[in-house]
Scaffold this motif. Structure first.
Motif, PDB file in Angstrom:
ATOM      1  N   ARG A   1      56.057 -18.672  15.817  1.00 23.98           N
ATOM      2  CA  ARG A   1      56.863 -19.658  16.551  1.00 23.98           C
ATOM      3  C   ARG A   1      57.988 -20.202  15.660  1.00 23.98           C
ATOM      4  NH1 ARG A   1      54.646 -25.219  19.425  1.00 23.98           N
ATOM      5  NH2 ARG A   1      56.668 -25.833  20.276  1.00 23.98           N
ATOM      6  N   VAL A   2      57.701 -20.456  14.398  1.00 24.92           N
ATOM      7  CA  VAL A   2      58.740 -20.916  13.465  1.00 24.92           C
ATOM      8  C   VAL A   2      59.825 -19.847  13.340  1.00 24.92           C
ATOM      9  CG1 VAL A   2      59.223 -21.572  11.066  1.00 24.92           C
ATOM     10  CG2 VAL A   2      57.171 -22.448  12.209  1.00 24.92           C
ATOM     11  N   GLN A   3      59.404 -18.590  13.229  1.00 24.80           N
ATOM     12  CA  GLN A   3      60.360 -17.485  13.141  1.00 24.80           C
ATOM     13  C   GLN A   3      61.282 -17.476  14.358  1.00 24.80           C
ATOM     14  OE1 GLN A   3      60.761 -15.084  10.651  1.00 24.80           O
ATOM     15  NE2 GLN A   3      62.450 -14.195  11.787  1.00 24.80           N
ATOM     16  N   ALA A   4      60.687 -17.556  15.539  1.00 24.31           N
ATOM     17  CA  ALA A   4      61.474 -17.459  16.778  1.00 24.31           C
ATOM     18  C   ALA A   4      62.351 -18.683  17.018  1.00 24.31           C
ATOM     19  CB  ALA A   4      60.533 -17.253  17.964  1.00 24.31           C
ATOM     20  N   GLU A   5      61.797 -19.874  16.814  1.00 25.95           N
ATOM     21  CA  GLU A   5      62.519 -21.098  17.179  1.00 25.95           C
ATOM     22  C   GLU A   5      63.490 -21.589  16.122  1.00 25.95           C
ATOM     23  OE1 GLU A   5      60.040 -24.248  18.685  1.00 25.95           O
ATOM     24  OE2 GLU A   5      58.969 -22.873  20.017  1.00 25.95           O
ATOM     25  N   PHE A   6      63.253 -21.276  14.868  1.00 26.57           N
ATOM     26  CA  PHE A   6      64.110 -21.802  13.805  1.00 26.57           C
ATOM     27  C   PHE A   6      64.878 -20.705  13.064  1.00 26.57           C
ATOM     28  CE2 PHE A   6      60.819 -25.029  14.433  1.00 26.57           C
ATOM     29  CZ  PHE A   6      61.623 -26.111  14.738  1.00 26.57           C
ATOM     30  N   ILE A   7      64.198 -19.696  12.579  1.00 24.31           N
ATOM     31  CA  ILE A   7      64.853 -18.672  11.766  1.00 24.31           C
ATOM     32  C   ILE A   7      65.790 -17.811  12.611  1.00 24.31           C
ATOM     33  CG2 ILE A   7      64.511 -16.730  10.193  1.00 24.31           C
ATOM     34  CD1 ILE A   7      63.521 -19.540   9.174  1.00 24.31           C
ATOM     35  N   GLU A   8      65.354 -17.433  13.799  1.00 23.08           N
ATOM     36  CA  GLU A   8      66.144 -16.542  14.642  1.00 23.08           C
ATOM     37  C   GLU A   8      67.087 -17.297  15.581  1.00 23.08           C
ATOM     38  OE1 GLU A   8      63.318 -13.929  16.521  1.00 23.08           O
ATOM     39  OE2 GLU A   8      62.697 -13.091  14.589  1.00 23.08           O
ATOM     40  N   ALA A   9      67.332 -18.555  15.331  1.00 22.47           N
ATOM     41  CA  ALA A   9      68.206 -19.365  16.192  1.00 22.47           C
ATOM     42  C   ALA A   9      69.302 -20.050  15.386  1.00 22.47           C
ATOM     43  CB  ALA A   9      67.364 -20.396  16.940  1.00 22.47           C
ATOM     44  N   PRO A  10      70.135 -19.265  14.681  1.00 20.84           N
ATOM     45  CA  PRO A  10      71.163 -19.896  13.842  1.00 20.84           C
ATOM     46  C   PRO A  10      72.220 -20.656  14.637  1.00 20.84           C
ATOM     47  CG  PRO A  10      71.531 -17.539  13.959  1.00 20.84           C
ATOM     48  CD  PRO A  10      70.201 -17.811  14.634  1.00 20.84           C
ATOM     49  N   GLU A  11      72.324 -20.390  15.941  1.00 18.56           N
ATOM     50  CA  GLU A  11      73.314 -21.114  16.742  1.00 18.56           C
ATOM     51  C   GLU A  11      72.876 -22.545  17.039  1.00 18.56           C
ATOM     52  OE1 GLU A  11      70.441 -19.131  19.459  1.00 18.56           O
ATOM     53  OE2 GLU A  11      71.582 -18.435  17.742  1.00 18.56           O
ATOM     54  N   THR A  12      71.587 -22.859  16.880  1.00 15.18           N
ATOM     55  CA  THR A  12      71.104 -24.210  17.181  1.00 15.18           C
ATOM     56  C   THR A  12      70.308 -24.851  16.053  1.00 15.18           C
ATOM     57  OG1 THR A  12      69.144 -23.274  18.253  1.00 15.18           O
ATOM     58  CG2 THR A  12      71.002 -23.859  19.675  1.00 15.18           C
ATOM     59  N   THR A  13      69.935 -24.116  15.037  1.00 16.26           N
ATOM     60  CA  THR A  13      69.094 -24.638  13.967  1.00 16.26           C
ATOM     61  C   THR A  13      69.880 -24.809  12.683  1.00 16.26           C
ATOM     62  OG1 THR A  13      67.144 -23.534  14.863  1.00 16.26           O
ATOM     63  CG2 THR A  13      67.027 -24.222  12.569  1.00 16.26           C
ATOM     64  N   ARG A  14      69.663 -25.918  12.027  1.00  9.64           N
ATOM     65  CA  ARG A  14      70.179 -26.116  10.683  1.00  9.64           C
ATOM     66  C   ARG A  14      69.025 -26.534   9.789  1.00  9.64           C
ATOM     67  NH1 ARG A  14      73.109 -23.147  11.665  1.00  9.64           N
ATOM     68  NH2 ARG A  14      75.341 -23.086  11.672  1.00  9.64           N
ATOM     69  N   ILE A  15      68.992 -25.913   8.638  1.00  3.68           N
ATOM     70  CA  ILE A  15      68.015 -26.288   7.627  1.00  3.68           C
ATOM     71  C   ILE A  15      68.523 -27.543   6.941  1.00  3.68           C
ATOM     72  CG2 ILE A  15      66.903 -25.581   5.456  1.00  3.68           C
ATOM     73  CD1 ILE A  15      66.022 -24.046   8.069  1.00  3.68           C
ATOM     74  N   ILE A  16      67.641 -28.510   6.777  1.00  2.00           N
ATOM     75  CA  ILE A  16      67.957 -29.728   6.024  1.00  2.00           C
ATOM     76  C   ILE A  16      67.589 -29.417   4.580  1.00  2.00           C
ATOM     77  CG2 ILE A  16      67.456 -32.175   5.705  1.00  2.00           C
ATOM     78  CD1 ILE A  16      66.583 -32.190   8.718  1.00  2.00           C
ATOM     79  N   GLU A  17      68.600 -29.363   3.737  1.00  2.55           N
ATOM     80  CA  GLU A  17      68.398 -28.966   2.347  1.00  2.55           C
ATOM     81  C   GLU A  17      68.726 -30.137   1.431  1.00  2.55           C
ATOM     82  OE1 GLU A  17      69.391 -24.799   0.786  1.00  2.55           O
ATOM     83  OE2 GLU A  17      71.054 -26.045   0.063  1.00  2.55           O
ATOM     84  N   VAL A  18      67.871 -30.359   0.451  1.00  2.00           N
ATOM     85  CA  VAL A  18      68.064 -31.416  -0.540  1.00  2.00           C
ATOM     86  C   VAL A  18      67.908 -30.786  -1.924  1.00  2.00           C
ATOM     87  CG1 VAL A  18      67.198 -33.612  -1.437  1.00  2.00           C
ATOM     88  CG2 VAL A  18      67.184 -33.186   1.035  1.00  2.00           C
ATOM     89  N   ALA A  19      68.936 -30.894  -2.741  1.00  2.00           N
ATOM     90  CA  ALA A  19      68.923 -30.333  -4.096  1.00  2.00           C
ATOM     91  C   ALA A  19      68.484 -28.867  -4.089  1.00  2.00           C
ATOM     92  CB  ALA A  19      68.035 -31.177  -5.008  1.00  2.00           C
ATOM     93  N   GLY A  20      69.002 -28.108  -3.117  1.00  2.00           N
ATOM     94  CA  GLY A  20      68.703 -26.689  -3.040  1.00  2.00           C
ATOM     95  C   GLY A  20      67.353 -26.341  -2.445  1.00  2.00           C
ATOM     96  N   GLU A  21      66.609 -27.322  -1.982  1.00  2.00           N
ATOM     97  CA  GLU A  21      65.264 -27.101  -1.445  1.00  2.00           C
ATOM     98  C   GLU A  21      65.223 -27.400   0.052  1.00  2.00           C
ATOM     99  OE1 GLU A  21      60.707 -28.667  -2.242  1.00  2.00           O
ATOM    100  OE2 GLU A  21      62.299 -29.264  -3.605  1.00  2.00           O
ATOM    101  N   CYS A  22      64.512 -26.570   0.778  1.00  2.00           N
ATOM    102  CA  CYS A  22      64.316 -26.776   2.208  1.00  2.00           C
ATOM    103  C   CYS A  22      63.441 -28.013   2.413  1.00  2.00           C
ATOM    104  CB  CYS A  22      63.648 -25.546   2.827  1.00  2.00           C
ATOM    105  SG  CYS A  22      63.225 -25.738   4.564  1.00  2.00           S
ATOM    106  N   ALA A  23      64.015 -29.039   3.058  1.00  2.00           N
ATOM    107  CA  ALA A  23      63.302 -30.299   3.285  1.00  2.00           C
ATOM    108  C   ALA A  23      62.863 -30.468   4.729  1.00  2.00           C
ATOM    109  CB  ALA A  23      64.197 -31.475   2.886  1.00  2.00           C
ATOM    110  N   GLY A  24      63.350 -29.596   5.628  1.00  2.00           N
ATOM    111  CA  GLY A  24      63.014 -29.697   7.042  1.00  2.00           C
ATOM    112  C   GLY A  24      64.054 -28.967   7.860  1.00  2.00           C
ATOM    113  N   ALA A  25      64.084 -29.294   9.150  1.00  2.00           N
ATOM    114  CA  ALA A  25      65.036 -28.622  10.038  1.00  2.00           C
ATOM    115  C   ALA A  25      65.543 -29.577  11.101  1.00  2.00           C
ATOM    116  CB  ALA A  25      64.392 -27.401  10.690  1.00  2.00           C
ATOM    117  N   LEU A  26      66.719 -29.275  11.586  1.00  2.00           N
ATOM    118  CA  LEU A  26      67.378 -30.021  12.650  1.00  2.00           C
ATOM    119  C   LEU A  26      67.682 -29.022  13.759  1.00  2.00           C
ATOM    120  CD1 LEU A  26      68.874 -32.658  13.583  1.00  2.00           C
ATOM    121  CD2 LEU A  26      70.870 -31.756  12.403  1.00  2.00           C
TER     122      LEU A  26
END
Length: 181
Positions: free
Chosen positions: A49-74
């Motif tokens: 589900r993470v793959q489908a909803e977040f990784i494969e959806a670059p038109e709607t998903t942004r990774i929240i990154e802090v100091a080069g680290e994945c902190a969550g998603a928007l």
């Protein structure tokens, strides 16, 4: 397919960068979604589900990154009808990033982008019992509109409401201010 909601280039703030998802984000996002305090609100996520909803959806998903680290998603869902220029947003951040106003900065950056691109209203719908998220959204300028009754099926099978909140371009023509640092 509609136009991408967020740009291909990262949106950069004082602490947060919003960038397109990459395959390398799968494991960090899945680990965050398994954290008990996150999984309580973001229910039922599997690696697929993470793959489908977040990784494969670059038109709607942004990774929240802090100091080069994945902190969550928007997750940004822009309406396609020009008569209703509204965007719906959802976000989660890892528990170790909480208390730093990371989510507020991520939302403020994304909202500024949306307002600059013709959107006039952003809505959120946190669970009505998610007091921490609601306080954070209100600090950013979101207003309580009403309760969406019987909105979310919880793991127990019980239905809970969501608090419908919005922030409009008339509230902040250039977008909400970034949290103080």
């Amino acid at each position: 397919m509609s136009e991408p909601v967020l740009p291909a280039a990262p949106i950069v703030g004082p602490l947060v960068s919003l960038r397109a998802p990459q395959q390398a984000d799968l494991d960090p996002l899945f680990a965050i979604l398994l954290e008990p305090e996150v999984a309580f609100w973001w229910v039922g996520y599997t690696r697929e589900r993470v793959q489908a909803e977040f990784i494969e959806a670059p038109e709607t998903t942004r990774i929240i990154e802090v100091a080069g680290e994945c902190a969550g998603a928007l997750y940004v869902l822009r309406g396609e009808d020009p008569e209703y220029p509204t965007t719906v947003m959802h976000l989660f951040i890892g528990t170790r990033f909480r208390g730093q106003r990371i989510g507020e900065e991520a939302l403020a950056l994304a909202i500024k982008h949306e307002f600059a691109n013709g959107i006039s209203r952003v809505t959120l719908d946190p669970n009505e019992n998610n007091d921490g998220a609601i306080r954070s959204y209100e600090r950013l300028g979101f207003k309580r509109i009403g309760v969406l009754r019987d909105y979310q099926v919880r793991p127990s099978g019980a239905l809970e409401g969501a608090l419908f909140m919005d922030l409009t371009r008339s509230d902040f023509p250039d977008g909400p201010p970034l949290p103080p640092r």
